[in-house]
Write an enzyme that holds these catalytic residues in place. Sequence first.
Site, mmCIF file in Angstrom:
data_model
loop_
_atom_site.group_PDB
_atom_site.id
_atom_site.type_symbol
_atom_site.label_atom_id
_atom_site.label_comp_id
_atom_site.label_asym_id
_atom_site.label_seq_id
_atom_site.Cartn_x
_atom_site.Cartn_y
_atom_site.Cartn_z
ATOM 1 C CD GLN A 258 -2.725 1.128 2.545
ATOM 2 O OE1 GLN A 258 -2.720 0.153 3.276
ATOM 3 N NE2 GLN A 258 -3.510 2.181 2.767
ATOM 4 C CG PHE A 259 2.037 2.558 3.210
ATOM 5 C CD1 PHE A 259 1.119 3.591 3.173
ATOM 6 C CD2 PHE A 259 1.832 1.528 4.110
ATOM 7 C CE1 PHE A 259 0.024 3.607 4.012
ATOM 8 C CE2 PHE A 259 0.742 1.537 4.949
ATOM 9 C CZ PHE A 259 -0.165 2.575 4.908
ATOM 10 N N GLY A 260 4.342 1.457 -0.809
ATOM 11 C CA GLY A 260 5.520 1.518 -1.648
ATOM 12 C C GLY A 260 5.962 0.149 -2.122
ATOM 13 C CG ASP A 368 -2.292 -4.541 7.532
ATOM 14 O OD1 ASP A 368 -3.260 -5.314 7.386
ATOM 15 O OD2 ASP A 368 -1.627 -4.107 6.577
#
Length: 523
Positions: A258-260, A368
Amino acid sequence: MNNFTMEDFRERVLMCCQNACSCFRDPEDDPAPAAQKRHIEVITNDFVKPTRQLPAIPAEKPGYVYVALYDYTARTEDDLSFNAGDKLEPITTGDDWWFARGITGISANKEGYIPANYVALLESLDAEPWYFPETKRSDAEKMLTSQGNNNGAFLIRNCESQAGELSLSVLDSGKVKHYKIRKLDNGGYFVSRTRNFATLRELVEHYSRYEDGLCVPLAEPCKKTVAPETHGLSYNTVDHWEIPRSSIKFLRKLGAGQFGEVFEGLWNDTTSVAVKTLKAGTMDPKDFLREAQMMKKLRHPKLIQLYAVCTLEEPIYIVTELMSHGSLLEHLQKDRGASLHMSDQIELGSQVAAGMAYLELQNYIHRDLAARNVLVGDNNVCKVADFGLARVFQMDNDEDSGENVYEAKEGTKFPVKWTALEAIHENKFTIKSDVWSFGILLYEIVTFGQMPYPTMTNFQVVQQLPKGYRMPCPPSCPKFLYEIMCECWKENPADRPTFETLQWKLEDGYDVDVSSYDDASRY
């Protein structure tokens, strides 16, 4: 550099010695059971909760000689390379890295920084090649049977069934036998009460010459093929962990999230690392740095270790240890039962629980937790990763709640099929919502990476969970394991177990006869 007086040093060593002695005390109310072979006790089960032990305090003055337990290749020009067996003299010491002078071997007459967990005081118990103190029974069996050891290979470790006692694990015709080593009130050791030894070294020397009731005479110590992770990349990055991005070389892409993206890389042309990059505009750099700051503080064998960051320009890099087999989800889906049996799957779960128990102790939540966010190394070693959504517990303003919670911001997205009931409907995340997610992770493990709620949409899950729906027991799943999942999915968060409890329950699961679920019985 630590400035200790000699008196400080003596007091600390005395404290260590007192603690060590108490560890080996023979309980007066615990008579030795009947012998299994020539009155030597064979351990059938030593899986119970071990005591939490602090690392030994190293010598704080020069003049003490240490021996290298593993090979180490210098990572920077300030480091000192050495081979296992080389003797070294610390000049200055700290928690993780020492400045030392080589005495013998390839490091002789050279000086540089060395990782403190690669050496042990000469002639100490830690320096013995057969001493593996923090090794669990299951790990001992793996090491003795899978590292090219010959018949009679052995190791001595802390006994898990009784804190303070030791166990002798011996390889015999492809199987590992375990024996208890007890300590006499006068300080001696014995395996059989008919023969006592003043030291462990004398005990080992005797059983190396004579079988004397063991399954086989002791041969070579178990091979130590895997060196421990160093704490940080080098001495220079321990406190100053902003590194030049030019020191990172990208080798191959491992995945994306999701972030990279995540890459396998090489730091300083010497050290394999994993590099996670931050997508521009998808996450506040401050949040990313908060992740890095938290990870730097967290240190546990079952958590991915943060090495360094590059934050002075975009894209921001976060540099961590590299796990050779990727995510647990990919590992499970590729294996599909080819090499992983139920006993292995239970062990995977217990490793994740151990890492989460540490986070629980530190008042952190993951938020998560899923198989995709657990990484796997050699020998099925698991480590919890991806703290991008983790947050330190914040006290709820409602004093009557008595609970530390993280309240998600409006519009925050989270994976529904892994998310606890109260987190979905009230946007509140606690360590107990992580416990719910852990139950889903166990489902992933036992089904080799199958999607949870396989016949349901996210909307159906949201609608059915408040009505009491829970996933049924997967095929071939042991009853005790499904019962653990159901405990994790209790509606009231307070009724769910702690991660510490989950860890011990899963380790106790080794007692269960899993031969009816696969062909690999543990005993």
